[in-house]
Design an enzyme around this catalytic site. Structure first.
Site: not given
Length: 468
Positions: A241-243, A245
């Site tokens: 996910s976006k966490r 990167g």
């Protein structure tokens, strides 16, 4: 089934090309290309509220960067809606589907009652076997008649045989009350009409396969070979996910990763060929098979990605690197190289590409040939130049004016100069790097001199001597 392998990538245009989608596209591309087959692209744009032309363009751009060329025209699923409805109505005519007049309120009431009684909440429509004579003048959906007993077996090349009890399958809606087809129907009809022989997709679609099999069986169509691949997780073992990167393929282009390295890394992300880590596209096409795909989620590892990218940069043709670096600069919204800078970069490539893992690293090493006079000295370069033997650059100039501009002769001149000063060349290297590049960390002094040429080297020495 056709003797020709036909695979497809079918993204929804609701955002960028996710790195997981890029890997799915790559697996389909490799499988088809390695067998002389076809790789097709279908945009599943039936969700009109969320599908955008910008997202479609982003998907196409991401695939173009990765070099995943497709055969034929891009197919829009939305534009095939008439054909999808035609199949649903054919099943209705054949008695393999039926009109269901149950309202949303009635369905919700049924489920609440079943839940309260501890029964299955799987909706069983009272209209399944109703006579047409009893049909009211009211909106209806078209549902397929799911098998009531027995099992459905999904023979999956990655997951193995997956058996589902048919009494766990509901009578899936094929056409909504407004006559529009549902996604599940559209996928099957499109895959059949496009001649898809192998469906290689994420294992989050595995549950869909049993429902889609109902349509294949009802239509008497041969189902494709299924291969449901595990999802990609982050280093912490959780779904990417976006966490973790960057997520989009184009984000990696803008970060300066070469496409060949990304292809290599994504191919190894969940698939293996023995212990091989680094390989070319041709090797990947030859080696890739469904049996090499693991069942466990793969973990994204940036260090492994960078390592492979560095190896690909090292073997790439200089002219190809020049072009891809210009494309990277455009993707990163940075100024392009001038023709003179690009020419210099290509000349210098032999001494730059062996140790760079990304294009920003390579361009940093190339600063000496990209910068123009007068050079701006960084702090370390200024200190190095200040510590140079007095008059060094001025004394070296006449010796370098007459020497042949070959590595051996340049080394001889500089080593002789060091001996005359009763020191070692290593003591002179720092000031020379500073004078030639304005930096303390550079390629070798001799490589820089050879790339820059006599006139530019002497001009930089003159500038540095004047500033000393």
């Amino acid at each position: 089934m056709s003797d020709t392998v036909v695979t497809r990538f079918a993204p929804s245009p609701t955002g960028f090309l996710h790195i997981g989608g890029a890997r799915t596209a790559l697996f389909n591309w490799l499988y088809a290309r390695g067998r002389g087959g076809k790789f097709l692209l279908r945009i599943e744009d039936t969700d009109r509220a969320r599908s955008t032309p910008e997202a479609t363009a982003a998907i196409l751009q991401g695939m173009a960067w990765l070099g995943l060329d497709h055969d034929g025209e891009v197919v829009s699923q939305f534009e095939q809606a008439g054909r999808h409805a035609e199949v649903a109505l054919q099943l209705l005519d054949q008695g393999k589907a039926y009109k269901c007049f149950s309202t949303q309120e009635e369905i919700a009431e049924f489920r609440e009652s079943a839940k309260a009684k501890g029964r299955s909440t799987l909706f069983r429509s009272p209209w399944r076997d109703a006579s047409p004579d009893t049909h009211p003048e009211a909106p209806y959906v078209v549902r397929i008649k799911a098998p009531l007993d027995g099992t459905t077996v999904i023979r999956d090349e990655v997951q193995g045989d997956v058996t589902i009890r048919n009494d766990q399958l509901d009578d899936m809606v094929l056409l909504r009350s407004d006559g529009t087809p549902v996604y599940m129907l559209a996928v099957v009809v499109d895959d059949h009409d496009m001649g898809v022989t192998h469906v290689i997709r994420g294992d989050d679609h595995l549950n869909n396969a049993a429902r889609q099999m109902m349509i294949y069986q009802a239509m008497g169509w041969e189902p494709p070979v299924w291969a449901h691949i595990p999802l990609i997780h982050g280093p912490d073992g959780k779904k990417l996910s976006k966490r973790h990167g960057a997520l989009g393929a184009q984000e990696y282009q803008a970060m300066g990763y070469p496409a060949s390295g990304m292809r290599n890394y994504l191919a190894r992300l969940g698939w293996s060929h023995g212990d091989d880590e680094f390989f070319t596209d041709e090797q990947a096409k030859e080696w890739f098979d469904l049996g090499g795909i693991g069942k466990s989620p793969a973990r994204f590892d940036v260090k492994k990605l960078e390592n492979l990218c560095g190896q690909h940069i090292a073997i790439e043709e200089d002219a190809a690197l020049r072009q891809e670096i210009q494309e990277y600069l455009a993707a990163a919204e940075l100024s392009p190289l001038t023709d003179a800078q690009a020419d210099g970069l290509e000349r210098a490539m032999y001494c730059l590409k062996d140790r760079a893992k990304t294009f920003p690293e390579l361009l940093e090493k190339a600063h000496f040939v990209l910068a123009s006079r007068p050079l701006e000295m960084d702090d370390k370069a200024q200190k190095a130049l200040a510590g140079a033997p007095e008059g060094m650059l001025t004394e070296l100039t006449p010796q370098l004016q007459s020497v042949s501009w070959e590595r051996d002769d340049l080394e001889a001149v500089l080593n002789s100069f060091a001996e005359a000063r009763e020191t070692k060349f290593g003591k002179l290297a720092g000031p020379l790097r500073a004078a030639l590049a304005g930096r303390a960390v550079t390629p070798s002094v001799f490589d820089m001199m050879l790339v820059l040429g006599r006139d530019e080297v002497l001009a930089r020495f003159s500038d540095a001597a004047a500033d000393a």
